[in-house]
Design an enzyme around this catalytic site. Structure first.
Site, PDB file in Angstrom:
ATOM      1  N   LYS A 220      47.200  36.951  42.584  1.00 12.49           N
ATOM      2  CA  LYS A 220      46.422  36.917  43.835  1.00 12.49           C
ATOM      3  C   LYS A 220      46.295  35.517  44.406  1.00 12.49           C
ATOM      4  O   LYS A 220      46.497  34.517  43.732  1.00 12.49           O
ATOM      5  CB  LYS A 220      45.068  37.604  43.621  1.00 12.49           C
ATOM      6  N   ARG A 254      44.656  44.758  34.967  1.00 15.42           N
ATOM      7  CA  ARG A 254      45.681  45.303  35.892  1.00 15.42           C
ATOM      8  C   ARG A 254      46.641  44.193  36.290  1.00 15.42           C
ATOM      9  O   ARG A 254      46.231  43.224  36.933  1.00 15.42           O
ATOM     10  CB  ARG A 254      44.976  45.900  37.112  1.00 15.42           C
TER      11      ARG A 254
HETATM   12  C1  8Y7 Z   1      43.386  45.838  42.912  1.00 11.70           C
HETATM   13  C2  8Y7 Z   1      43.647  47.211  43.021  1.00 11.70           C
HETATM   14  C3  8Y7 Z   1      45.010  46.097  44.301  1.00 11.70           C
HETATM   15  C4  8Y7 Z   1      42.334  45.425  42.058  1.00 11.70           C
HETATM   16  C5  8Y7 Z   1      41.987  47.750  41.545  1.00 11.70           C
HETATM   17  C6  8Y7 Z   1      47.177  43.498  44.476  1.00 11.70           C
HETATM   18  C7  8Y7 Z   1      45.238  48.616  44.320  1.00 11.70           C
HETATM   19  C8  8Y7 Z   1      46.450  44.092  45.586  1.00 11.70           C
HETATM   20  N1  8Y7 Z   1      44.253  45.153  43.713  1.00 11.70           N
HETATM   21  N2  8Y7 Z   1      42.959  48.158  42.343  1.00 11.70           N
HETATM   22  N3  8Y7 Z   1      44.658  47.352  43.908  1.00 11.70           N
HETATM   23  N4  8Y7 Z   1      41.663  46.428  41.391  1.00 11.70           N
HETATM   24  N5  8Y7 Z   1      41.271  48.647  40.849  1.00 11.70           N
HETATM   25  O1  8Y7 Z   1      47.480  42.280  44.636  1.00 11.70           O
HETATM   26  O2  8Y7 Z   1      41.988  44.264  41.903  1.00 11.70           O
HETATM   27  O3  8Y7 Z   1      47.494  44.124  43.468  1.00 11.70           O
HETATM   28  S1  8Y7 Z   1      46.283  45.850  45.477  1.00 11.70           S
END
Ligand code: 8Y7
Length: 273
Positions: A220, A254
Site C-alpha cells: 500500500k 492479507r
Molecule cells: C483490503 C481489502 C483491499 C484490506 C480487506 C489492496 C479488498 C486494496 N485492501 N480487504 N481489499 N482489507 N479486508 O491494495 O486492507 O489490496 S483492496
C-alpha cells in the site's frame, strides 16, 4: 481461536496468510476472460503451495480512484474462479460489496465474504446470515473514488474501533455468530500514512474486542511514502508491516507475496514458541 468459514473450521491459534488474487483486467495485460480465469486459478494454486490458508478473490478493483465493475462483470470474473478453487477444497474468500455477488458466491461454496463496505449494502447482512460463511468487516472512510482526498479523524483508532463494534453488533443481531466475524481497520481506505501507522501501532485495541483481526498492508501507498519505493518494490515494507501486525495480535495477514510472508511468520513463531 477458531473461525467458522462455511464448511471449514479455520484454526487461528497462529496467524495465517490470506493470498490476494485479483480477477480484474487491469491487474495484468488484457487477454480475454479465459486467460484472466486461468491466470487467477494458477496464481491461487501457487499461493496454496506456498502456504496460504485462504485465497481472497476479487472482481472489482477498490484501489483509490478505480472504476466500479458492473454486477455482470463481477459475477463473470469471480464465479468461474471460485467454482474451480472450491472444487479443489480451497478456502476461498470473495472480496465484494455487492449483495447479489455474495448470494451467488455463497451458493457456489465461498467460505468467507470480505467486504470493504462492512456489509452495509441493502440485503448484505441477511445474505450472509442465511449461510455459514465467515464475514470480514472492514472500516473505510468515504468511497474509493474520493477517500484519499482529505481523510480526517478526531481519533482514528477510537473512530475505527467504534465503527467495527457497531457493524459486528449488527451482524450478531441478524444471526451471524461471533465465531464467523473478522474485523479489519482497513489500511489505506480513507487514511493518511499517519493514520495507517497509528492503527498498526495500536492494533491491540482491535484485538482486545475478542474478534480475529485481519491486517492488509501489502504494497500500500503508505509504504511508498516512507520508503520512496514504487508499488512493485514494496516487498520489504510489506513484510515489516506483516511482522508488526502479527506481533500486535493480527490473525489473518492479507498479502500479495505469500511465500515471503509465510517465511516471516515462521520466524516469528520460532521466536515465540
Ligand atoms: C483490503 C481489502 C483491499 C484490506 C480487506 C489492496 C479488498 C486494496 N485492501 N480487504 N481489499 N482489507 N479486508 O491494495 O486492507 O489490496 S483492496
Amino acid at each position: 481461536m477458531k473461525l467458522v468459514c462455511g464448511n471449514h473450521l479455520l484454526d487461528l491459534g497462529e496467524p495465517v496468510v490470506m493470498g490476494i488474487v485479483n480477477v480484474t483486467p487491469d491487474s495484468f495485460s488484457d487477454g480475454g476472460k479465459f486467460l484472466l480465469r486461468d491466470h487467477a486459478v494458477a496464481r491461487a494454486r501457487q499461493m496454496i503451495e506456498e502456504g496460504a490458508a485462504i485465497i481472497d478473490i476479487g472482481g472489482e478493483s477498490t484501489r483509490p480512484g478505480a472504476i466500479a465493475a458492473t454486477l455482470e462483470q463481477e459475477l463473470e470474473r469471480v464465479l468461474p474462479v471460485l467454482e474451480i478453487l472450491v472444487g479443489e477444497g480451497v478456502l476461498v474468500s470473495v472480496d465484494t460489496q455487492k449483495t447479489e455477488v455474495m448470494r451467488q458466491a455463497i451458493n457456489l461454496g465461498a467460505a468467507m465474504i470480505n467486504d470493504v463496505n462492512a456489509l452495509q449494502a441493502e440485503g448484505a447482512i441477511p445474505a450472509c446470515a442465511a449461510s455459514n460463511v465467515a464475514v470480514c468487516l472492514m472500516h473505510k472512510q468515504g468511497t474509493p473514488a474520493t477517500m484519499q482526498h482529505a481523510p480526517r479523524y478526531e481519533s482514528v483508532v477510537a473512530e475505527v474501533r467504534e465503527f467495527l463494534i457497531s457493524r459486528a453488533r449488527a451482524c450478531e443481531v441478524a444471526g451471524i455468530a461471533r465465531e464467523r466475524i473478522v474485523i479489519d481497520p482497513g489500511f489505506g481506505f480513507g487514511k493518511t500514512g499517519e493514520h495507517n501507522f497509528s492503527l498498526l501501532r495500536d492494533l491491540r485495541e482491535f484485538v482486545a474486542l475478542g474478534l480475529p483481526v485481519l491486517a492488509g498492508f501489502s504494497r500500500k501507498s503508505s509504504l511508498g511514502q516512507v520508503t520512496g519505493r514504487a508499488v512493485e518494490d514494496r516487498l520489504a515494507g510489506s513484510l515489516a508491516t506483516a511482522l508488526i501486525a502479527a506481533q500486535n495480535g493480527a490473525k489473518i495477514i492479507r498479502v500479495h507475496d505469500v511465500k515471503e510472508t509465510v517465511d516471516v511468520l515462521k520466524i516469528w513463531r520460532a521466536v515465540n514458541a
